[in-house]
Each structure stands twice: as structure tokens, then as C-alpha cells.
Write a protein that holds these residues in place. Sequence first.
Motif, mmCIF file in Angstrom:
data_model
loop_
_atom_site.group_PDB
_atom_site.id
_atom_site.type_symbol
_atom_site.label_atom_id
_atom_site.label_comp_id
_atom_site.label_asym_id
_atom_site.label_seq_id
_atom_site.Cartn_x
_atom_site.Cartn_y
_atom_site.Cartn_z
ATOM 1 N N HIS A 54 0.817 -1.213 0.000
ATOM 2 C CA HIS A 54 0.000 0.000 0.000
ATOM 3 C C HIS A 54 0.858 1.273 0.000
ATOM 4 C CE1 HIS A 54 -3.281 -2.697 0.864
ATOM 5 N NE2 HIS A 54 -4.133 -1.750 1.144
ATOM 6 N N GLY A 237 -9.245 3.016 -1.913
ATOM 7 C CA GLY A 237 -9.433 1.711 -2.550
ATOM 8 C C GLY A 237 -10.745 1.617 -3.304
ATOM 9 N N GLY A 282 -11.699 -0.749 5.510
ATOM 10 C CA GLY A 282 -11.529 -2.170 5.193
ATOM 11 C C GLY A 282 -10.845 -2.916 6.326
ATOM 12 N N CYS A 287 -14.145 -5.320 2.909
ATOM 13 C CA CYS A 287 -14.387 -4.526 1.694
ATOM 14 C C CYS A 287 -15.827 -4.057 1.574
ATOM 15 C CB CYS A 287 -13.975 -5.326 0.456
ATOM 16 S SG CYS A 287 -13.740 -4.303 -1.000
ATOM 17 N N GLU A 290 -15.850 -0.561 2.246
ATOM 18 C CA GLU A 290 -15.216 0.338 1.276
ATOM 19 C C GLU A 290 -15.975 0.304 -0.061
ATOM 20 O OE1 GLU A 290 -11.111 0.797 0.966
ATOM 21 O OE2 GLU A 290 -10.713 0.443 3.089
ATOM 22 N N VAL A 291 -15.854 -0.802 -0.781
ATOM 23 C CA VAL A 291 -16.519 -0.854 -2.088
ATOM 24 C C VAL A 291 -18.038 -0.924 -1.912
ATOM 25 C CG1 VAL A 291 -16.811 -2.234 -4.181
ATOM 26 C CG2 VAL A 291 -14.527 -1.718 -3.347
ATOM 27 N N CYS A 329 -11.942 -8.233 2.621
ATOM 28 C CA CYS A 329 -10.813 -7.479 2.074
ATOM 29 C C CYS A 329 -9.623 -8.418 2.037
ATOM 30 C CB CYS A 329 -10.519 -6.274 2.964
ATOM 31 S SG CYS A 329 -8.964 -5.475 2.549
ATOM 32 N N ASP A 330 -9.154 -8.754 0.816
ATOM 33 C CA ASP A 330 -8.083 -9.756 0.691
ATOM 34 C C ASP A 330 -7.125 -9.402 -0.451
ATOM 35 O OD1 ASP A 330 -9.956 -10.134 -1.297
ATOM 36 O OD2 ASP A 330 -10.098 -12.307 -1.081
ATOM 37 N N PRO A 331 -6.582 -8.190 -0.434
ATOM 38 C CA PRO A 331 -5.755 -7.775 -1.577
ATOM 39 C C PRO A 331 -4.461 -8.581 -1.689
ATOM 40 C CG PRO A 331 -5.545 -6.195 0.216
ATOM 41 C CD PRO A 331 -6.601 -7.177 0.636
ATOM 42 N N VAL A 336 -3.307 -2.654 -3.725
ATOM 43 C CA VAL A 336 -4.711 -2.318 -3.987
ATOM 44 C C VAL A 336 -4.969 -2.516 -5.488
ATOM 45 C CG1 VAL A 336 -6.544 -0.645 -3.512
ATOM 46 C CG2 VAL A 336 -4.504 -0.664 -2.109
ATOM 47 N N PRO A 339 -8.186 -7.951 -5.604
ATOM 48 C CA PRO A 339 -9.316 -7.810 -6.520
ATOM 49 C C PRO A 339 -9.815 -6.359 -6.673
ATOM 50 C CG PRO A 339 -10.147 -8.370 -4.370
ATOM 51 C CD PRO A 339 -8.654 -8.289 -4.233
ATOM 52 N N CYS A 340 -9.118 -5.406 -6.092
ATOM 53 C CA CYS A 340 -9.678 -4.062 -5.870
ATOM 54 C C CYS A 340 -10.102 -3.328 -7.150
ATOM 55 C CB CYS A 340 -8.676 -3.235 -5.103
ATOM 56 S SG CYS A 340 -7.842 -4.182 -3.802
ATOM 57 N N ARG A 343 -13.009 -4.882 -8.846
ATOM 58 C CA ARG A 343 -14.148 -4.793 -7.918
ATOM 59 C C ARG A 343 -14.816 -3.416 -8.009
ATOM 60 N NH1 ARG A 343 -13.189 -7.382 -2.225
ATOM 61 N NH2 ARG A 343 -13.388 -9.212 -3.536
HETATM 62 S S1 SF4 Z 1 -10.222 -5.550 -1.134
HETATM 63 FE FE1 SF4 Z 1 -9.085 -3.789 -1.955
HETATM 64 S S2 SF4 Z 1 -10.637 -2.195 -2.312
HETATM 65 FE FE2 SF4 Z 1 -11.542 -3.722 -0.948
HETATM 66 S S3 SF4 Z 1 -11.159 -2.888 1.120
HETATM 67 FE FE3 SF4 Z 1 -9.491 -4.321 0.612
HETATM 68 S S4 SF4 Z 1 -7.842 -3.029 -0.235
HETATM 69 FE FE4 SF4 Z 1 -9.770 -1.805 -0.268
#
Ligand code: SF4
Length: 401
Positions: A54, A237, A282, A287, A290-291, A329-331, A336, A339-340, A343
Motif C-alpha cells: 500500500h 481503494g 476495510g 471490503c 469500502e466498495v 478485504c483480501d488484496p 490495492v 481484486p480491488c 471490484r
Molecule cells: S479488497 Fe481492496 S478495495 Fe476492498 S477494502 Fe481491501 S484493499 Fe480496499
Amino acid sequence: MESLKELYRIGRGPSSSHTIAPTRAAELFAAENPGADHFRATLCGSLSKTGRGHMTDTAILDVLGRTKCEIIFSDRPDEELPHPNTMIFEAFAADGHGMSALEVYSVGGGRIAIKGRPAEKAQDVYQLSTFEEIRDYCNQKNMRICQYVYETEGETIKEYLSEIWQQMKRTIEAGLAAEGILQGGLAVQRKARYLYRQNHIDESPQTRENRLVCAFAYAVSEENADGGTIVTAPTCGASGVLPATLYYMQQYRRLPDEKIIDALATAGIIGNLIKTNASISGAECGCQAEVGSACSMAAAGLSELFGMEIDQIEYAAEVAMEHHLGLTCDPISGLVQIPCIERNAVAAMRAMNALSLANFLTHTRKISFDVVVKTMYETGRDLFSKYRETSEGGLAKTYFE
Ligand code: SF4
């Protein structure tokens, strides 16, 4: 609730909690220790596990100096930490004598809290803090949500939202112009430009709409992943969802900026309600915070653009969040990127779908926006820490197996 200025912030990607907040913390610590010879910054919890990906270390070194600051990625167990995003700054004199130390928590959306000091809390400008209260107030006064924002924050908030919109457009345009591989080591190819330039003769209007909305979401998210300048909406993100949908509508339906400002104001209330009553972090709630929140904001913003009733705006925002519940949340590698980025594009399309459903089904709904926000928070608190921005579970784990 706080001003929308606290929600929409222009800053450097890829993560509001991992780059914007650490940058602010480092700036504060540097300002408080002008006589320091050198520094140490210890990153704990999620900041340690995903800080390299990050760019947390880069953000801090850019402030405290690459030759003057040592970064430690701590392996302190999560259970011992007062907050999942903890950082400890230390300042030293030239003889190595410790001058001062500061324990700082990155609490979401670029905000920081400091141990032993009053919480950094912007003034509450909104007295109402649930959708139900806001809906009742707007209905009583026969006003739209965006008008409630202007009444509460004053007309000057429009200038701020206009700046935010200009930056969102600049980020999309920069992302559409860029090509190549994103930094970080995963060899992820930028795709926004490729998507934008596809133009098949037999492409249906629906496919074209999806492609373009996705291209705009990729553009922002790729800029974010590469450390570019973005607007938190509500986080870095998830910064691609809202601008992608609004940009598409402005470009292809020829909407004036004034309408977009109204949509940003409406979307901002949704983001603010989630931030106030649940979380947009997140690291705290996965996530979905966030998303999921970004999708909810975009669905509400789109509903405003189409002049929908307040119940329809609520339904669109609720649907958009409801079907992100439980999203982890599993980047991969803490970047990021996967899957960000994808997604964000999928969430942008989902926001458009929520708008369509709100057109027809609002009168059938049984779940309120306030209930889905509460549910998201409880679900997030129940998620194992490996699914909350630690890159220890999900895709981040199975990708390497
Ligand atoms: S998966 Fe990516 S976009 Fe979603 S919260 Fe985690 S870091 Fe942020």
C-alpha cells in the motif's frame, strides 16, 4: 455528522488508511519535532502486513526523509494492538537520544487519532444522523437530500464539491491516457485505455454502457494503485465507483456540472451515514465497508441525477449495500490491485443496476438503509481479522498456494 469535506478528500493513493493518514501523521510529527536528527516509524497490524504493497513506507519516507527515517514492519500480534492500523513515530537527537514519541492510529478515510490526545474530530455540522431522520426532515420541508446538504453546510459547500468533481474528472482522464504495468510486482497491466477504446460495430447499447462505466472505474482505480491523485469516495481503494458512474452520465447524457454537484451531495450523505453509524474502513469491516459503501453512494448519486424520490434514493443505496454484505478485504500482496480494481468496476455496474431496481421496486422493500448499515457493521466486526485488510486470507492466500 461531519461536513462532507471530511468525507471527500483529495489525496495520494493507494489507500486512505495506508497512505493519506500516514502522510498526515508523519507531517504532524515532523512539525512537532523540527530539531530531530532522525526518525523511526514502526508500523503495526494491517499497516505492517500490507504497508509495503500500500506504499505506507514510501508515504512516510517522502515526509520524514529517506536518509533520515527508518521504517520497522512490526510483527506485534493484532490482539495486543489498540487499533488494527497502529503506527509509532519516534524522533531522535544526533547522539541517538530519544526526543519524543507518538502513537497514532489510522482510523479510516484518511483520519488519524493520537494516543493520549483528544480524538481528531471535525465539528459535527449535521444534527441528524440516521437516514430515517433525514428523510423525515426532508419530507417535512419538501426538500431533496442535496438541498438539506446546502441548507446545513451553506452554499459554499458547492464550491468544494465542484473542486472534488474537477479532480475526479482529472483522475479519470489521467487513467484513460496511461498505459503499462502497475508498480508493485504483480505485473498487473493497466486496462482502462484498452476498455475505453474498444468499439465494435455490433456492440449493444447496454454492453457499451457497461464497458464505458468499467473503463472509467478502471481509470481511477489504476491511478490510485499507482500512487496517483484521487478523491476518497469514501476511501482510496473504492475511489473508482462513484466518479465512474457520474462521469458516464455526464458524458453520455450531457448533464451539467450543477446536477453532478447535487449527486455528489446526495452520495456524500450516504457515505457520511455509513461512516458515522458503521465504518468505511476495510481494516475494520472488510471490503463491504469500502466498495460496498462506494456502491451505495453511487446508487444514491445516480438516483439524484434522475430526480428520484427520497424513498427511491434510499432503496437504491440500500440494495447497493445489501448485496455487498460479507465482502472480505483480501488484496493480493497487500497491493490495492487484485481484486480491488476490477471490484470497483463491478460495483459501478451494480450501482447502475440498483438504480434500475429502484425505478420499479421501491414500494416492495422491507429493509431500510439504516438497518443495512447496522448489519454491515455487525457483519464486519464478526469477520476474522484475516479478511480485514491483512492480506492473510482469501485471494491473498490462495493465489500463492
Ligand atoms: S479488497 Fe481492496 S478495495 Fe476492498 S477494502 Fe481491501 S484493499 Fe480496499
